[in-house]
Structure formats: C-alpha cells, structure tokens
Design a protein around this motif. Structure first.
Motif, PDB file in Angstrom:
ATOM      1  N   MET A   1     -50.816 -46.126  18.711  1.00  0.00           N
ATOM      2  CA  MET A   1     -50.762 -47.298  19.582  1.00  0.00           C
ATOM      3  C   MET A   1     -51.199 -48.556  18.849  1.00  0.00           C
ATOM      4  O   MET A   1     -52.082 -48.524  17.999  1.00  0.00           O
ATOM      5  N   ARG A   2     -50.579 -49.642  19.211  1.00  0.00           N
ATOM      6  CA  ARG A   2     -50.908 -50.916  18.564  1.00  0.00           C
ATOM      7  C   ARG A   2     -52.285 -51.395  19.038  1.00  0.00           C
ATOM      8  O   ARG A   2     -52.569 -51.430  20.230  1.00  0.00           O
ATOM      9  N   LYS A   3     -53.138 -51.731  18.071  1.00  0.00           N
ATOM     10  CA  LYS A   3     -54.482 -52.195  18.406  1.00  0.00           C
ATOM     11  C   LYS A   3     -54.481 -53.721  18.420  1.00  0.00           C
ATOM     12  O   LYS A   3     -53.693 -54.348  17.728  1.00  0.00           O
ATOM     13  N   GLY A   4     -55.403 -54.282  19.133  1.00  0.00           N
ATOM     14  CA  GLY A   4     -55.515 -55.743  19.152  1.00  0.00           C
ATOM     15  C   GLY A   4     -55.910 -56.254  20.511  1.00  0.00           C
ATOM     16  O   GLY A   4     -55.778 -55.545  21.517  1.00  0.00           O
TER      17      GLY A   4
ATOM     18  N   ILE B   1     -51.562 -47.173  33.632  1.00  0.00           N
ATOM     19  CA  ILE B   1     -51.342 -46.502  32.347  1.00  0.00           C
ATOM     20  C   ILE B   1     -49.983 -46.907  31.765  1.00  0.00           C
ATOM     21  O   ILE B   1     -49.871 -47.289  30.603  1.00  0.00           O
ATOM     22  N   TYR B   2     -48.951 -46.870  32.611  1.00  0.00           N
ATOM     23  CA  TYR B   2     -47.625 -47.286  32.154  1.00  0.00           C
ATOM     24  C   TYR B   2     -47.660 -48.708  31.619  1.00  0.00           C
ATOM     25  O   TYR B   2     -47.068 -49.034  30.594  1.00  0.00           O
TER      26      TYR B   2
ATOM     27  N   ARG C   1     -48.564 -51.505  24.366  1.00  0.00           N
ATOM     28  CA  ARG C   1     -49.061 -51.067  23.057  1.00  0.00           C
ATOM     29  C   ARG C   1     -48.167 -50.077  22.315  1.00  0.00           C
ATOM     30  O   ARG C   1     -48.515 -49.630  21.240  1.00  0.00           O
ATOM     31  N   MET C   2     -47.054 -49.701  22.923  1.00  0.00           N
ATOM     32  CA  MET C   2     -46.134 -48.826  22.188  1.00  0.00           C
ATOM     33  C   MET C   2     -44.713 -48.991  22.714  1.00  0.00           C
ATOM     34  O   MET C   2     -44.494 -49.586  23.773  1.00  0.00           O
ATOM     35  N   GLU C   3     -43.796 -48.443  21.976  1.00  0.00           N
ATOM     36  CA  GLU C   3     -42.390 -48.491  22.371  1.00  0.00           C
ATOM     37  C   GLU C   3     -42.148 -47.330  23.335  1.00  0.00           C
ATOM     38  O   GLU C   3     -42.232 -46.170  22.939  1.00  0.00           O
ATOM     39  N   LEU C   4     -41.861 -47.636  24.581  1.00  0.00           N
ATOM     40  CA  LEU C   4     -41.605 -46.548  25.532  1.00  0.00           C
ATOM     41  C   LEU C   4     -40.195 -45.997  25.322  1.00  0.00           C
ATOM     42  O   LEU C   4     -39.274 -46.742  24.967  1.00  0.00           O
TER      43      LEU C   4
END
Ligand SMILES: [Zn+2]
Length: 305
Positions: free
Chosen positions: A211-214, A14-15, A21-24
């Motif tokens: 979240m960034r898709k792609g 998950i991490y 897909r995102m800025e942690l």
C-alpha cells in the motif's frame, strides 16, 4: 425523529482507504462505486426524512438476521399503524423492464430492486411476527437520482420516482403518528437486533507492504499534503487540518485496515510516509493513547481499553 442516523459502514471506510492507497481490481472498484453511490443516495433520502415534522420514528440502514438470512433496510419509518420500508436507489441513467426483468441501458440484466424490496418486506414481516407486533408494512423502492429514467415500468408497482419524492414526503408527513409505549418497545427491539456489520460481506485482498504510504488529505484523499507548522495543508484542494488530528486520522485508518497490528511510533511514522517527524508522532500518540510495554517494545492502545 431520526433515531438511527446513517453512518459510513466499516466496509465502506475500508474500501475508501484502499481506493486511496492501492489500485483496486475492476470488480472491487465497481463494488466501491456501488457502495459510494448507494451511501450518497441514502444520505439524500435521510435529508428528506429529517424534515418530517410528525412524531414518527426514522431508522436508517438496518441490518438483521432471521433464520440464517441477513437482510438490510435502507430507511424504516414507524408510524402509528403502518411501517414504511424504503429501499433507496441512486441509479443514474436509463433502465427498462422487459418480460418482468430489469435491464440497464446496455441491455445488461440487473438485480431488480422490486424483487429486493419484496424479499426484504417479507423478511421484515416475519421478523415483526416473531417479535409479536402487528403493523401494516408498506414498502417502496425510492429512486432519488434526478437523472434516473425507467421505461416500461409495470403499472401499480411500489416505485417512487425522483419527480414523486415531494408528494411522497407529504404523504408520509400526513400519516397518523401518535406513538406510544408499544412503538417505543418495537424501536428498542429493532435497535437491539441490528447487526453492526454484515459478517458475510466480502472485502478486497490487501497487504500492508503493497500500500502507498503518505499523508493524505481528509477531504479529497490527495497525497499532496505538506506540514506547515501546526497544520497539514493539501496542495490540491487547499484543505487545512491540525497535524494532531491528521495523525490521529491516520492511526484510525491503520487500526481499521490492520486490526491485528500493534500501533507503534514507527508504524504510524511510516504510514504517514515520514511526512510528520518521528518525535512529533510519538508525542501525539502519548497524548491520546495508553502506552503498553517498555522502551523499544512500546505500543499504544486506546485509552478506554
Ligand atoms: Zn485535499
């Protein structure tokens, strides 16, 4: 004999996906790096124990609960009379002990692996006793990173330094390992008590919309992936993957991150950023999943369910 190979935990996966897909947040990024480097260290140690020729049982990454406390064992090796318990560390850089405390090179106090080992050993001894087994438990903190240096280490502490790894493996190799049904019983008991996931481990907050898709590359996580006939090709590392396997990988990603979501053609299409056309996504889902519902309410579930 490696009877429980190391596997990426759900939490680690998950991490990993979230990091792509995102800025942690800084704390989460730190946690992810810690998980990642820990996992790599354990993989390395497993590659060493895999070379053991004796008949010992090797179990990696165990998680137990005893009296309301969970404890984790990175690598446990069952020999004839002893059990070797290894707390594997992949620390890099300079560390030191002062007044019984453990610090990194910035002078920041860190969790002392020796204390961790002591707790873990004690919990494991209690577990063995509860199960009615008698073994000598020998615990070690094993540092696997060749760039790890420890200053002012107290003498006679159960630490294996990177330069001592070969000697340590030879020592383990030489330990008597004539195993019988008692050892088998213990092995089965331990495997049955192992918890798949730590119920108390925290995860970062995340939501689908942010979240960034792609399509992402399965090797380097880049979004520079284009579809070329039957293959997805990564523009960054050149990795090629069948479109089908890439779509299924993205479905697994979705299922892990959003277990409550219904897997629909649209959802997967969107998650892949429109990189694979809708019809193709639908066909792949039909081939690999069972269809539930009708017409526009259709969603997909795993075949075994
Ligand atoms: Zn790539």
């Amino acid at each position: 004999m490696n009877l429980k190979p190391l596997a990426e935990s759900k939490r680690f996966k998950i991490y990993h996906f979230l990091n792509t897909r995102m800025e942690l947040l800084p704390d989460d990024r730190w946690n992810y790096q810690k998980l990642k480097s820990g996992f790599e260290g354990e993989l390395f140690f497993q590659s060493l124990t895999d070379k053991l020729q004796c008949n010992c049982y090797v179990l990696n990454d165990l998680l137990f609960e005893l009296n309301g406390t969970t404890f984790q064992i990175d690598s446990l090796i069952i020999f004839q009379d002893i059990i070797s318990l290894n707390e594997v560390k992949n620390f890099r850089g300079d560390f030191f002990y002062q007044d019984g405390k453990f610090y990194d090179s910035n002078g920041k106090e860190r969790k002392d692996p020796l204390v961790q080992l002591e707790n873990c050993e004690s919990m494991f001894r209690q577990l063995l006793e509860k199960l009615g087994f008698k073994f000598t438990v020998i615990g070690k903190v094993v540092h696997v990173n060749p760039e790890f240096t420890l200053y002012q280490a107290p003498l006679k502490v159960p630490i294996i330094f990177p330069t001592q790894l070969n000697t340590y493996m030879r020592k383990l190799e030489a330990a008597p390992a004539a195993l019988n049904s008692k050892h088998r019983k213990l092995l089965e008991k331990l495997l049955s008590l192992h918890l798949a996931e730590n119920p108390y481990a925290k995860l970062p907050d995340y939501e689908y919309g942010k979240m960034r898709k792609g399509l992402t590359c399965g090797i380097c996580c880049s979004f520079q992936v284009s579809v070329n006939g039957q293959r997805c090709v990564c523009g960054d590392c050149g990795h090629e993957e069948k479109v089908e396997s890439a779509v299924l990988r993205h479905v697994e990603e979705l299922r892990l991150l959003f277990p409550d979501f219904k897997v629909t053609t649209n959802l997967v299409f969107e998650w892949c950023g429109g990189g694979v056309d809708r019809k193709r996504v639908h066909r792949i889902l039909c081939n690999h999943f069972n269809i539930v519902g009708e017409r526009r309410w259709v969603y997909f579930v795993h075949k075994q369910q």
